[in-house]
Design a protein around this motif. Structure first.
Motif, short mmCIF file in Angstrom:
data_model
loop_
_atom_site.label_atom_id
_atom_site.label_comp_id
_atom_site.label_asym_id
_atom_site.label_seq_id
_atom_site.Cartn_x
_atom_site.Cartn_y
_atom_site.Cartn_z
N ALA A 148 0.81 -1.21 0.00
CA ALA A 148 0.00 0.00 0.00
C ALA A 148 0.84 1.27 0.00
O ALA A 148 0.46 2.27 -0.60
CB ALA A 148 -0.92 0.00 1.22
N LEU A 149 2.00 1.21 0.65
CA LEU A 149 2.81 2.41 0.83
C LEU A 149 3.93 2.57 -0.19
O LEU A 149 4.35 3.69 -0.48
CB LEU A 149 3.40 2.41 2.24
N ALA A 150 4.46 1.45 -0.70
CA ALA A 150 5.66 1.54 -1.54
C ALA A 150 5.64 0.61 -2.74
O ALA A 150 6.65 0.51 -3.45
CB ALA A 150 6.90 1.25 -0.69
N GLY A 151 4.51 -0.06 -2.99
CA GLY A 151 4.48 -1.04 -4.07
C GLY A 151 4.09 -0.49 -5.42
O GLY A 151 4.07 -1.22 -6.41
N ASN A 152 3.80 0.80 -5.46
CA ASN A 152 3.34 1.42 -6.70
C ASN A 152 4.50 1.99 -7.50
O ASN A 152 4.67 1.70 -8.69
CB ASN A 152 2.31 2.51 -6.36
N GLU A 153 5.32 2.81 -6.84
CA GLU A 153 6.45 3.44 -7.52
C GLU A 153 7.62 3.53 -6.57
O GLU A 153 7.51 3.19 -5.38
CB GLU A 153 6.06 4.82 -8.02
N GLY A 154 8.78 3.97 -7.06
CA GLY A 154 9.97 4.04 -6.23
C GLY A 154 10.74 2.74 -6.27
O GLY A 154 10.48 1.86 -7.11
N PRO A 155 11.69 2.53 -5.35
CA PRO A 155 12.56 1.34 -5.38
C PRO A 155 11.79 0.03 -5.36
O PRO A 155 12.20 -0.93 -6.02
CB PRO A 155 13.41 1.50 -4.12
N HIS A 177 -1.49 -0.56 -11.09
CA HIS A 177 -2.30 -1.72 -10.72
C HIS A 177 -2.06 -2.14 -9.27
O HIS A 177 -2.88 -2.88 -8.70
CB HIS A 177 -1.98 -2.90 -11.64
N ALA A 178 -0.98 -1.70 -8.65
CA ALA A 178 -0.66 -2.10 -7.29
C ALA A 178 -1.25 -1.16 -6.24
O ALA A 178 -1.01 -1.32 -5.05
CB ALA A 178 0.86 -2.17 -7.11
N THR A 179 -2.06 -0.20 -6.67
CA THR A 179 -2.63 0.79 -5.76
C THR A 179 -3.77 0.19 -4.95
O THR A 179 -4.65 -0.49 -5.49
CB THR A 179 -3.15 2.01 -6.54
#
Length: 310
Positions: free
Chosen positions: A169-176, A185-187
């Motif tokens: 939820a916090l970091a699976g969308n963008e970034g490292p 799609h991971a939002t």
């Protein structure tokens, strides 16, 4: 998660704790009344259980399965969905642990996707998060067939499953952690988690976390920070409902209280449900009132918005 032969023992100990301390919970909400006090539970409905599905793509390191429940709603109605992840210290257990929660969600109108993931120590962080990202991609690919509103997908988990859902939820969308399998799609629209290990740097170098990360805090401090949901909070964080046992010795209660305070400080809608006198396992085994309050919170986040035509 305890195995079945230990369940009666934990239930007995929890019953004794309740006699000594009085049953109940402390329920805090960052905005107004808790959702459960606003009548946000729907009338239960029936649902259909699909045969076990494989959600991972061809060539994935391990073929992983999902249990899917479909509410029996109208043929044209788009409905919310829930990605559900079990606990087990990132190394064991399975979707059956979360079956009753999945059924509660399906009865409230959610398409539920209750998944397996790869286990440590054979597979280490962030491989398990990649599994969740693939599950979200698969859920999106089935959205038309299952009548899912992809803007209303929530995440639900307990213990290590709560950790993975929160990290998604916090970091699976963008970034490292959004590369290479994340993206829109991971939002997640909202999160319901219990027994959340929110900051891995708070733990001693015990076997479960070391096996999951692949080293100690001194050896891999950056990985520990990256794998800690509390250290990935941004202004884009979705609403969170947290439940936690006040006597939790495996995942101390400050993992929940500190996380809640951080969300509250930046204005992210959240609720904290502390189960008085419960340890880690009892907070899951005796979870009914917490789950009802959590589902009410999810319902408030994903209910269709009424547009005023005037």
């Amino acid at each position: 998660m305890p195995d079945l032969r230990l369940m009666r023992r934990y239930l007995s100990l929890s019953a004794l704790a309740l006699l000594m301390s009085g049953c109940g919970a402390t329920h805090q909400a960052s905005r107004g009344l808790p959702a459960i006090e606003q009548g946000m539970l729907n009338t239960p409905q029936t649902f259909t259980r699909l045969p076990t599905q494989h959600y991972t793509p061809d060539g994935w390191a391990q073929t992983l399965s999902a249990q899917v429940l479909l509410p029996n709603t109208s043929a044209t109605e788009r409905r919310p969905a829930a990605l559900i992840v079990h606990g087990g210290g990132w190394r064991n257990r399975g979707p059956d642990d979360m079956e009753a929660i999945a059924e509660q969600l399906a009865a409230q109108g959610y398409v539920t996707v209750n998944i397996e993931h790869r286990f440590a120590p054979e597979y280490r962080f962030p491989e398990q998060l990649y599994d969740l990202q693939q599950a979200m991609s698969w859920l999106h690919s089935n959205a038309e067939r299952w009548q899912v509103d992809t803007d209303r997908i929530v995440g639900v988990g307990f213990s290590s499953g709560a950790h993975l859902i929160s990290l998604l939820a916090l970091a699976g969308n963008e970034g490292p952690l959004g590369e290479p399998y994340g993206g829109e799609h991971a939002t997640l629209a909202a999160v319901l988690v219990g027994g959340l290990p929110s900051d891995l740097l708070k733990f001693d170098d015990g076997r479960l976390v070391v096996d999951f990360i692949g080293g100690t805090r001194a050896e891999k401090p950056e990985a520990y920070a990256l794998a800690s949901p509390a250290r990935q909070i941004t202004l884009q964080a979705p609403p969170f409902f947290l439940f936690h046992g006040s006597w939790d010795q495996l995942v101390p209660v400050d993992h929940a209280t500190d996380f809640y305070q951080a969300l509250q400080a930046q204005g992210t809608e959240s609720e904290l449900y502390l189960q008085r006198g419960y340890g880690h396992f009892a907070s899951f085994l005796l979870r009914d009132s917490a789950i009802e309050a959590g589902i009410a919170f999810l319902n408030r986040q994903v209910q269709p918005q009424v547009v005023d035509s005037k």
